[in-house]
Write an enzyme that holds these catalytic residues in place. Structure first.
Site, PDB file in Angstrom:
ATOM      1  N   SER A   1       0.825  -1.213   0.000  1.00  0.00           N
ATOM      2  CA  SER A   1       0.000   0.000   0.000  1.00  0.00           C
ATOM      3  C   SER A   1       0.856   1.260   0.000  1.00  0.00           C
ATOM      4  CB  SER A   1      -0.904   0.028   1.238  1.00  0.00           C
ATOM      5  OG  SER A   1      -1.688  -1.127   1.317  1.00  0.00           O
TER       6      SER A   1
HETATM    7  N1  SAH Z   1      -0.858  -4.867   4.088  1.00  0.00           N
HETATM    8  C1  SAH Z   1      -0.082  -5.114   2.875  1.00  0.00           C
HETATM    9  C2  SAH Z   1      -0.802  -4.715   1.595  1.00  0.00           C
HETATM   10  C3  SAH Z   1      -1.692  -5.770   1.228  1.00  0.00           C
HETATM   11  S1  SAH Z   1      -2.375  -5.798  -0.410  1.00  0.00           S
HETATM   12  C4  SAH Z   1       1.264  -4.449   2.929  1.00  0.00           C
HETATM   13  O1  SAH Z   1       1.555  -3.699   3.864  1.00  0.00           O
HETATM   14  O2  SAH Z   1       2.065  -4.713   2.035  1.00  0.00           O
HETATM   15  C5  SAH Z   1      -3.732  -6.862   0.026  1.00  0.00           C
HETATM   16  C6  SAH Z   1      -3.359  -8.269   0.419  1.00  0.00           C
HETATM   17  O3  SAH Z   1      -4.546  -8.945   0.800  1.00  0.00           O
HETATM   18  C7  SAH Z   1      -2.765  -9.098  -0.721  1.00  0.00           C
HETATM   19  O4  SAH Z   1      -1.529  -9.610  -0.339  1.00  0.00           O
HETATM   20  C8  SAH Z   1      -3.783 -10.207  -0.946  1.00  0.00           C
HETATM   21  O5  SAH Z   1      -3.204 -11.436  -1.343  1.00  0.00           O
HETATM   22  C9  SAH Z   1      -4.437 -10.299   0.414  1.00  0.00           C
HETATM   23  N2  SAH Z   1      -5.764 -10.892   0.409  1.00  0.00           N
HETATM   24  C10 SAH Z   1      -6.747 -10.777  -0.511  1.00  0.00           C
HETATM   25  N3  SAH Z   1      -7.839 -11.464  -0.136  1.00  0.00           N
HETATM   26  C11 SAH Z   1      -7.541 -12.042   1.066  1.00  0.00           C
HETATM   27  C12 SAH Z   1      -8.264 -12.886   1.973  1.00  0.00           C
HETATM   28  N4  SAH Z   1      -9.511 -13.289   1.721  1.00  0.00           N
HETATM   29  N5  SAH Z   1      -7.642 -13.272   3.109  1.00  0.00           N
HETATM   30  C13 SAH Z   1      -6.366 -12.874   3.401  1.00  0.00           C
HETATM   31  N6  SAH Z   1      -5.637 -12.089   2.573  1.00  0.00           N
HETATM   32  C14 SAH Z   1      -6.212 -11.664   1.426  1.00  0.00           C
END
Ligand code: SAH
Length: 216
Positions: free
Chosen positions: A64
């Site tokens: 993000s």
């Molecule tokens: N917090 C992260 C950014 C995450 S982007 C950082 O600091 O880098 C969103 C993430 O959510 C992705 O890695 C994606 O694979 C995950 N994601 C999507 N759907 C999900 C679910 N149902 N359960 C857990 N993770 C999920």
């Protein structure tokens, strides 16, 4: 893997930008200054680590934008020792900021590759978050309740299980909406049957996925 004088200088500039954009929580700003974001990006993007932008981290996902991480962290109003559930570990950057703020962090990721990478990285950098490979919609019932919950992917709706795993008095921050733009929603659980929602503007996230067959 190292943190240089140059990187520290770039982080100071990033923090100054975050301040200009309205982030006021000194603890959050100090955490953003402390965590070496460049170590969470692919080598190809390292040069850009301290621009206020989101970046691809593999498996079709993104780390993000710093402003978004700071904004959500500020909303969470983290106190030392609080138990926080993060949905969407991704690169592990947001989890590290929460650890730096003194929280006990439990983070779930549904993509195996990202789970493996971030778990190892967090260990190596001594950001002591507990990582789980699983479905964020379900939360972590065996570790509940949590003081705070942060969802870092765009959710089509607010998952009941996550609200259920909040303590009374707890808060959750979650971007809600289908499509490419979501509304940031702050949820306050004032009593088991008194849930207050506040909408806080538009943000862009990758989607919170439900279908397990997408997981790698
Ligand atoms: N917090 C992260 C950014 C995450 S982007 C950082 O600091 O880098 C969103 C993430 O959510 C992705 O890695 C994606 O694979 C995950 N994601 C999507 N759907 C999900 C679910 N149902 N359960 C857990 N993770 C999920």
């Amino acid at each position: 893997m190292n943190d240089t004088f140059k990187h520290k200088g770039l982080r100071k500039k990033l923090v100054a930008q975050l301040r200009e954009k309205g982030i006021q929580d000194e603890n959050v700003l100090a955490a953003m200054e402390a965590v070496p974001r460049h170590l969470y990006l692919d080598l190809a993007f390292m040069e850009h680590a301290y621009e206020d932008k989101a970046f691809k981290i593999g498996a079709g996902q993104t780390i993000s934008q710093p402003y978004t991480v700071a904004f959500m962290s500020e909303l969470l109003n983290v106190r030392k020792g609080e138990k926080i559930l993060e949905v969407g570990t991704g690169s592990g950057y947001q989890a590290s900021i929460l650890v730096e703020l003194g929280a006990k962090v439990y983070s779930i990721e549904r993509q195996k590759l990202l789970y493996d990478c971030s778990r190892h990285l967090l260990k190596k950098l001594h950001f002591n978050a507990k990582c789980f490979y699983g479905d964020g919609y379900a939360g972590l019932p065996s570790f509940a309740p949590f003081d705070k919950v942060i969802v870092t992917a765009g959710a089509p709706y607010i998952p009941n299980a996550l609200v259920g795993q909040l303590v009374v008095g707890g808060i959750m921050v979650i971007p809600v909406g289908e499509g490419s733009v979501q509304t940031m929603v702050l949820i306050e659980k004032r009593a088991e049957d008194d849930i207050v929602q506040t909408e806080l503007g538009a943000f862009r996230f990758v989607p919170l996925l439900e279908d397990k067959s997408w997981a790698r």
